[in-house]
Design an enzyme around this catalytic site. Structure first.
Site, PDB file in Angstrom:
ATOM      1  N   HIS A  11       0.791  -1.232   0.000  1.00 54.68           N
ATOM      2  CA  HIS A  11       0.000   0.000   0.000  1.00 54.68           C
ATOM      3  C   HIS A  11       0.824   1.283   0.000  1.00 54.68           C
ATOM      4  CE1 HIS A  11      -4.105  -1.645   0.549  1.00 54.68           C
ATOM      5  NE2 HIS A  11      -3.507  -2.609   1.197  1.00 54.68           N
TER       6      HIS A  11
ATOM      7  N   LYS B 273      -7.822  14.613   4.043  1.00 59.28           N
ATOM      8  CA  LYS B 273      -7.027  13.383   4.082  1.00 59.28           C
ATOM      9  C   LYS B 273      -6.020  13.537   5.207  1.00 59.28           C
ATOM     10  CE  LYS B 273      -5.983  14.292  -0.226  1.00 59.28           C
ATOM     11  NZ  LYS B 273      -6.275  13.068  -0.943  1.00 59.28           N
ATOM     12  N   ARG B 274      -5.273  12.484   5.525  1.00 59.09           N
ATOM     13  CA  ARG B 274      -4.261  12.625   6.559  1.00 59.09           C
ATOM     14  C   ARG B 274      -3.283  13.734   6.186  1.00 59.09           C
ATOM     15  NH1 ARG B 274      -4.298   8.411  10.494  1.00 59.09           N
ATOM     16  NH2 ARG B 274      -2.599   9.530  11.489  1.00 59.09           N
TER      17      ARG B 274
ATOM     18  N   LYS C 158       1.409  14.526   0.723  1.00 61.49           N
ATOM     19  CA  LYS C 158       0.084  14.895   0.206  1.00 61.49           C
ATOM     20  C   LYS C 158       0.008  16.383  -0.138  1.00 61.49           C
ATOM     21  CE  LYS C 158      -2.261  11.102   2.629  1.00 61.49           C
ATOM     22  NZ  LYS C 158      -2.903  10.357   1.528  1.00 61.49           N
TER      23      LYS C 158
ATOM     24  N   THR D 118      -8.316   6.829  -2.335  1.00 62.78           N
ATOM     25  CA  THR D 118      -9.718   6.462  -2.566  1.00 62.78           C
ATOM     26  C   THR D 118     -10.631   7.661  -2.349  1.00 62.78           C
ATOM     27  OG1 THR D 118      -9.829   5.620  -0.300  1.00 62.78           O
ATOM     28  CG2 THR D 118      -9.508   3.994  -2.055  1.00 62.78           C
TER      29      THR D 118
ATOM     30  N   LYS E 250     -14.187   9.008  -4.313  1.00 63.83           N
ATOM     31  CA  LYS E 250     -15.431   9.409  -3.637  1.00 63.83           C
ATOM     32  C   LYS E 250     -15.890  10.778  -4.127  1.00 63.83           C
ATOM     33  CE  LYS E 250     -13.872   6.682   0.242  1.00 63.83           C
ATOM     34  NZ  LYS E 250     -13.046   6.667   1.452  1.00 63.83           N
TER      35      LYS E 250
END
Length: 809
Positions: free
Chosen positions: A344, A535-536, A541, A643, A647
């Protein structure tokens, strides 16, 4: 004449019937009142909202139980192959935050799909007493609070003490003529709690089994004097701490003994459970009898969801060698045909490497087995590549250095028959870089399984208005076959569809605006573009790139206040791991920028910045349907899949993103012209790594970037503490692994295109329709069907299990 129901009331009734599995709403009310009176011993005069929740939950549970029992009977009679997904799994009603970031949420989607596809599958994990922490923002900083999610009980779970299993730690290994024995161990009991996982309209109810640690009755009760007895009882906590709290790190490895205990605990309990069920199914009884496990791979598939359950490989070997007395060769064949591994992440700091000293103390027998796996593995590699000592070093399960460590990803690859990444680009990257040596040796093992999301939760449940608009055009079957969404392309120029989709989005925005005002005491402009990154919080990111855009936009508005700006409400949410200093400082920067921007009268409601406190699933279900723009801006090559991106796409938001993770396939499915793609590709990032990344070159060349950085560094956003963000400034200018400045210019230009298109609602909504129509690939039903056929060797079934005889069930 009774008053006709409004559309909203009709939707509520349909949703209640679907939720409870009943056709008659009056039956539901009767059962609700029965539980309120006889289960909770309350009447409406004294009942609290929580009492009402438990009464409703128990009513719904009643309707699941018959199907649950019937499903398990069906599996028992048919004896199908068991597909298993071992990891902290899900996020249910009261936000049981039992996983980190996308990995835990992905597992929950997979459970939904496995039940909806009629697969005989169990989800295994730990029943953490305290899940992912609750986040409070205090004076702009993240503060963590314990998530005591079980405080009021959990109506969905059922304790199964009859299936409690012992788990051993510490001790020593004895090699005797009768075989190998692991002796003088400390025992912790694993108590299972089962939660039903209902499929979609097929009467299937699968099981999620979570393990809770309990001390055995004789735990340390060796001393009979009063002081010793009291201390011994208090020491029971040491055993039960194993399932006390979830480690809150996402994409970061923390090598603590308690974490290794947790990983072995879930694996050991689960494998005992698997072997018990395998044997009882073979002999038609619940007795665990001696039986040849050579056919285990024909009936059982164990999916290692990242390396956290990697110990399943040596543990299954231990059972087969020491308990079942199989030969090494036979045991290894069974293990490798049973286990498969999903990777992952490619971030080096996220990969698990456990110190050998820790293993030797905690799991001495498993260390012996891993050493023997490695010896045989390296012997094979040496035969294939004679004299290539560097390759042996690179491929070893044991990493040399100041402190020898076990590389858990290497263990997973060697011990599995299949290895997959979670998006095509990610699977290509692991073959080309991270696991290149292993791919060259065993190319047949490597596969791709692009992630997906369940359309039941992430459309039908969280966005019923949009689900209904779609169903009016193409029917309801798309909920089980998301590929049918492509039929929406026939209506892409249909004014009524364009109008209906825009109307649903605006209703969702108004609803979320009201929610923000009530819960966050923030008033926003519902006609502004809702620009969302949730998100985290992590450097890769690149919430910092988003932050630089906010500052640039702010400076532009200040410079030309009379220009016709596209109004934006920029919302960022997510948790930072408690020990991750930079991530917590990023949150502080976002809140600081928001304080300045939101109180600037010149800017007004043309730009608002909101940090969404305590982002979790229930908040996601509200914000995602209301979003216009989805920020998926990781450095190319760092996000395995994502993911959240799927969404947002399914719920009618447009994506601004890099060609990373599943964004690449989203652009293929919807057409790249229907996403806002910007920035470096993976090859560009690789080339920059070779040539060198010079942040100062961008800082000196781009005036708007220099101004933003000077403002951060000079205390413009932290007037009471000018050097508050010095660590962020220093990182961005001198040691930024994720190259924020390299993509800044392209990102700003792309955001300008976003602003321009938003001024043309019709064209914006047509692009939205293209995106929704392109979502079919990103159903977790498709993902799980591929796992089943291509890894587990089983076939999905869309057959309904017959309903129980009781008509209420």
């Amino acid at each position: 004449m009774p008053k006709p129901l409004t559309d909203q009331e009709k939707r509520k009734q349909i949703s209640v019937r679907g939720l409870a599995g009943v056709e008659n709403v009056s039956d539901l009310k009767t059962n609700f009142n029965r539980h309120l009176h006889f289960t909770l011993v309350k009447d409406r005069n004294v009942a609290t909202k929580r009492d009402y929740y438990f009464a409703l939950a128990n009513t719904v549970r009643d309707h699941l139980v018959g199907r649950w029992i019937r499903t398990q009977q069906h599996y028992y009679e048919k004896d199908p192959k068991l597909g298993l997904d071992m990891e902290e799994l899900q996020d249910i009603e009261e936000d049981a935050g039992l996983g980190n970031g996308g990995l835990g949420r992905l597992a929950a989607c997979f459970l939904d799909s496995m039940a909806s596809l009629g697969l005989a599958a169990y989800g295994y994990g730990i029943r953490y007493e305290f899940g992912i922490f609750n986040q409070k923002i205090v004076n702009g900083w993240q503060v963590e609070e314990a998530d005591d999610w079980l405080r009021y009980g959990n109506p969905w779970e059922k304790a199964r003490p009859e299936y409690m299993r012992p788990v051993h730690f510490y001790g020593r290994v004895e090699h005797t003529p009768e075989g190998v024995k692991w002796v003088d161990t400390q025992v912790v009991l694993a108590l299972p709690y089962d939660t039903p996982v209902p499929g979609y309209r097929n009467n299937v109810v699968n099981t999620m089994r979570l393990w809770s640690a309990k001390a055995p009755c004789d735990f340390n009760l060796k001393d009979f004097n009063v002081g010793g007895y009291i201390q011994a009882v208090l020491d029971r906590n040491l055993a039960e701490n194993i399932s006390r709290v979830l480690y809150p790190n996402d994409n970061f490895f923390e090598g603590k003994e308690l974490r290794l205990k947790q990983e072995y605990f879930v694996v050991a309990a689960t494998l005992q459970d698997i072997v018990r069920r395998f044997k009882s199914s073979k002999f038609g009884s619940t007795e665990v009898v001696r039986v040849d496990l050579s056919t285990l791979p024909d009936k059982v598939a164990i999916q290692l969801n990242d390396t956290h359950p990697a110990l399943a490989i040596p543990e299954l070997m231990r059972i087969l060698l020491d308990t079942e007395h199989q030969t090494w060769e036979k045991a290894w064949d069974i293990v490798t045909r049973t286990c498969a591994y999903t990777n992952h992440t490619v971030l080096p700091e996220a990969l698990e490497r456990w110190p050998i000293d820790l293993f030797q103390n905690l799991l001495p027998r498993h260390l012996e087995i891993i050493f023997e796996i490695n010896r045989r593995h390296l012997e094979r590699i040496a035969n294939l590549y004679p004299g290539d000592h560097d390759r042996l070093r690179r491929m070893s399960l044991v990493e040399e250095g100041d402190q020898k460590k076990i590389n858990m990803a290497h263990l997973c690859i060697v011990g599995s028959h299949a290895v997959n990444g979670v998006a095509r680009i990610h699977s290509d990257i692991i073959k080309a870089t991270l696991f290149k040596d292993f791919y060259e040796v065993d190319p047949h093992k490597f596969q791709n399984k692009t992630n997906g999301i369940t359309p039941r939760r992430w459309l039908v449940m969280c966005n019923p208005g949009l689900a209904e608009v779609i169903a009016e055009r193409i029917g309801e079957d798309y909920i089980r076959d998301l590929g049918q969404l492509k039929n929406l392309l026939e209506f892409v120029d249909d004014d009524s569809l364009i109008r209906d989709i825009a109307k649903v989005k605006q209703e969702n925005k108004l609803k979320f605006s009201a929610y923000l005002e009530e819960h966050y005491k923030v008033k926003i402009n519902p006609n502004s573009m809702f620009d969302v990154q949730v998100k985290r919080i992590h450097e890769y990111k690149r919430q910092l790139l988003n932050c630089l855009h906010i500052i640039t936009l702010y400076n532009r508005i200040k410079k030309e206040p009379n220009k016709n700006w596209t109004p934006r409400t920029i919302m960022i949410g997510g948790k930072a791991a408690p020990g991750y200093h930079t991530a917590k400082l990023i949150i502080r920067l976002i809140t600081a920028v928001g304080d300045i921007v939101n109180h600037d009268e010149v800017v007004g409601d043309r730009l608002k910045v909101i940090f969404l406190e305590n982002y979790k699933v229930t908040l996601a279900e509200k914000i995602i349907p209301a979003s216009d723009l989805s920020e998926q801006i990781s450095t190319a090559g760092t996000e395995a899949s994502g993911t959240g991106n799927m969404k947002f796409m399914l719920n009618g938001a447009l994506t601004i993103g890099t060609m990373d993770g599943a964004n690449v396939e989203m652009a293929e499915e919807a057409g790249e012209e229907n996403l806002f793609i910007f920035g470096m590709r993976v090859d560009d990032v690789d080339a920059m790594d070779k040539s060198g990344y010079d942040a100062m070159e961008y800082y000196n060349r781009i005036p708007e970037l220099k101004l933003a950085m000077d403002q951060i560094a000079g205390g413009y956003f932290s007037p009471d503490q000018h050097d508050l963000f010095k660590d962020i400034v220093n990182m961005l200018l001198h040691h930024d692994r994720f190259k924020v400045f390299a993509d800044y210019e392209a990102y700003i230009k792309c955001q300008d295109k976003v602003s321009a298109l938003y001024k043309n609602p019709k064209e914006w909504t047509k692009m939205v329709i293209h995106n929704i129509a392109g979502c079919g690939k990103f159903s977790s039903d498709r993902t799980i069907s591929q796992y089943a056929r291509e890894i587990w060797g089983m076939e999905p079934s869309l057959e309904r299990i017959p309903a129980p005889d009781d008509p209420r069930q």
